[in-house]
Design a protein around this motif. Sequence first.
Motif, mmCIF file in Angstrom:
data_model
loop_
_atom_site.group_PDB
_atom_site.id
_atom_site.type_symbol
_atom_site.label_atom_id
_atom_site.label_comp_id
_atom_site.label_asym_id
_atom_site.label_seq_id
_atom_site.Cartn_x
_atom_site.Cartn_y
_atom_site.Cartn_z
ATOM 1 N N SER A 185 0.817 -1.209 0.000
ATOM 2 C CA SER A 185 0.000 0.000 0.000
ATOM 3 C C SER A 185 0.855 1.265 0.000
ATOM 4 O O SER A 185 1.890 1.336 0.656
ATOM 5 C CB SER A 185 -0.921 0.017 1.223
ATOM 6 O OG SER A 185 -1.657 1.221 1.276
ATOM 7 N N GLU B 289 -9.915 -2.936 2.717
ATOM 8 C CA GLU B 289 -10.998 -2.521 1.816
ATOM 9 C C GLU B 289 -11.458 -1.098 2.104
ATOM 10 O O GLU B 289 -11.867 -0.373 1.188
ATOM 11 C CB GLU B 289 -12.171 -3.492 1.946
ATOM 12 C CG GLU B 289 -11.859 -4.885 1.395
ATOM 13 C CD GLU B 289 -12.955 -5.894 1.667
ATOM 14 O OE1 GLU B 289 -13.898 -5.550 2.418
ATOM 15 O OE2 GLU B 289 -12.880 -7.024 1.136
ATOM 16 N N ASP C 183 -7.706 1.271 1.456
ATOM 17 C CA ASP C 183 -7.018 1.147 0.172
ATOM 18 C C ASP C 183 -7.715 0.100 -0.682
ATOM 19 O O ASP C 183 -7.198 -1.008 -0.893
ATOM 20 C CB ASP C 183 -5.547 0.776 0.367
ATOM 21 C CG ASP C 183 -4.723 1.048 -0.880
ATOM 22 O OD1 ASP C 183 -5.320 1.197 -1.969
ATOM 23 O OD2 ASP C 183 -3.479 1.114 -0.786
ATOM 24 N N PRO C 184 -8.902 0.429 -1.182
ATOM 25 C CA PRO C 184 -9.700 -0.547 -1.947
ATOM 26 C C PRO C 184 -9.059 -0.969 -3.260
ATOM 27 O O PRO C 184 -9.541 -1.899 -3.909
ATOM 28 C CB PRO C 184 -11.024 0.198 -2.188
ATOM 29 C CG PRO C 184 -10.688 1.649 -2.047
ATOM 30 C CD PRO C 184 -9.599 1.725 -1.042
ATOM 31 N N THR C 185 -7.971 -0.295 -3.666
ATOM 32 C CA THR C 185 -7.287 -0.714 -4.893
ATOM 33 C C THR C 185 -6.513 -2.011 -4.690
ATOM 34 O O THR C 185 -6.142 -2.675 -5.665
ATOM 35 C CB THR C 185 -6.310 0.377 -5.372
ATOM 36 O OG1 THR C 185 -5.279 0.567 -4.378
ATOM 37 C CG2 THR C 185 -7.037 1.693 -5.600
ATOM 38 N N ILE C 186 -6.271 -2.375 -3.435
ATOM 39 C CA ILE C 186 -5.534 -3.599 -3.130
ATOM 40 C C ILE C 186 -6.510 -4.754 -2.923
ATOM 41 O O ILE C 186 -7.458 -4.639 -2.142
ATOM 42 C CB ILE C 186 -4.664 -3.428 -1.867
ATOM 43 C CG1 ILE C 186 -3.609 -2.352 -2.088
ATOM 44 C CG2 ILE C 186 -3.993 -4.742 -1.484
ATOM 45 C CD1 ILE C 186 -2.761 -2.077 -0.865
ATOM 46 N N LYS C 187 -6.291 -5.840 -3.591
ATOM 47 C CA LYS C 187 -7.114 -7.025 -3.414
ATOM 48 C C LYS C 187 -6.604 -7.835 -2.219
ATOM 49 O O LYS C 187 -5.401 -8.066 -2.086
ATOM 50 C CB LYS C 187 -7.080 -7.894 -4.673
ATOM 51 C CG LYS C 187 -7.569 -7.183 -5.933
ATOM 52 C CD LYS C 187 -9.005 -6.698 -5.787
ATOM 53 C CE LYS C 187 -9.493 -6.036 -7.065
ATOM 54 N NZ LYS C 187 -10.874 -5.488 -6.900
#
Length: 252
Positions: free
Chosen positions: A134, A159, A162-166
């Motif tokens: 992140s 989530e 940093d919702p860009t990280i799965k």
Amino acid sequence: MKGVIVFTIVTIWSNVYCTPCSYSPSQWCASLDSAIECGVLKQCLEANATKPKSQDSSVQVDLYFESLCPGCREFLTTQLLPTWVMLNDIMTVNLVPFGNAQETAKGKQYTFTCQHGEEECLGNMIETCILNASANPFQIIYCMEASSNVVKAGQACVELFDPTIKWDSIMSCVKGDLGNQLMHQNALKTGALKPPHQYVPWIVINGEHTEDLQNKAMGSLFTLVCSMYKGKKPEACGAALTRYHRGYCHDD
């Protein structure tokens, strides 16, 4: 006379019920408490994360900790995060999750034993992978450490901040070679501390650890950062300070 009565009632009501959220939105991020009360903590954290650093030398705060240590969690959530919210433009933070853990080489891999058991090793590994993945990991780590269950909170905190990280990518790191090697680096960093760490949280300020700096950081990191910053002091440094209890997890 009626106008006076109405004015008096309104004045009394304002004095009684006025909250930080009654002021301009520009003031809502002035402290951690006001950010939480006004429901804008996430926005304040994101704004601070992208705020440009002062051209003067920032105060570097390195925290060596372990995910389930009560003293570490208290320092991170009641001292480090609130100070960072208010003084982000004059300080930088480096988090090293390892603490009093031990590592053993097994071929090209390493196994880890943690002070508070396997759950803590998992928490350390999750946080290490988040720090690697992140761009703004501090908010996620804070979210986890402030939760009742550090490990279980991991996915929701990722989530949220940093919702860009799965989450699957974080767990792939945790279970794979990447996480193993990242944790090994944490072990090397912790093992290279001078003087050697004796407990956690172990706080290093501008590359230096002394008992005096440790005690001042645990008592009021905010005051310490303000006093050590050599540039023009930000307005926040004149704010009222709060004392917090301190606690350590000793390396027995």
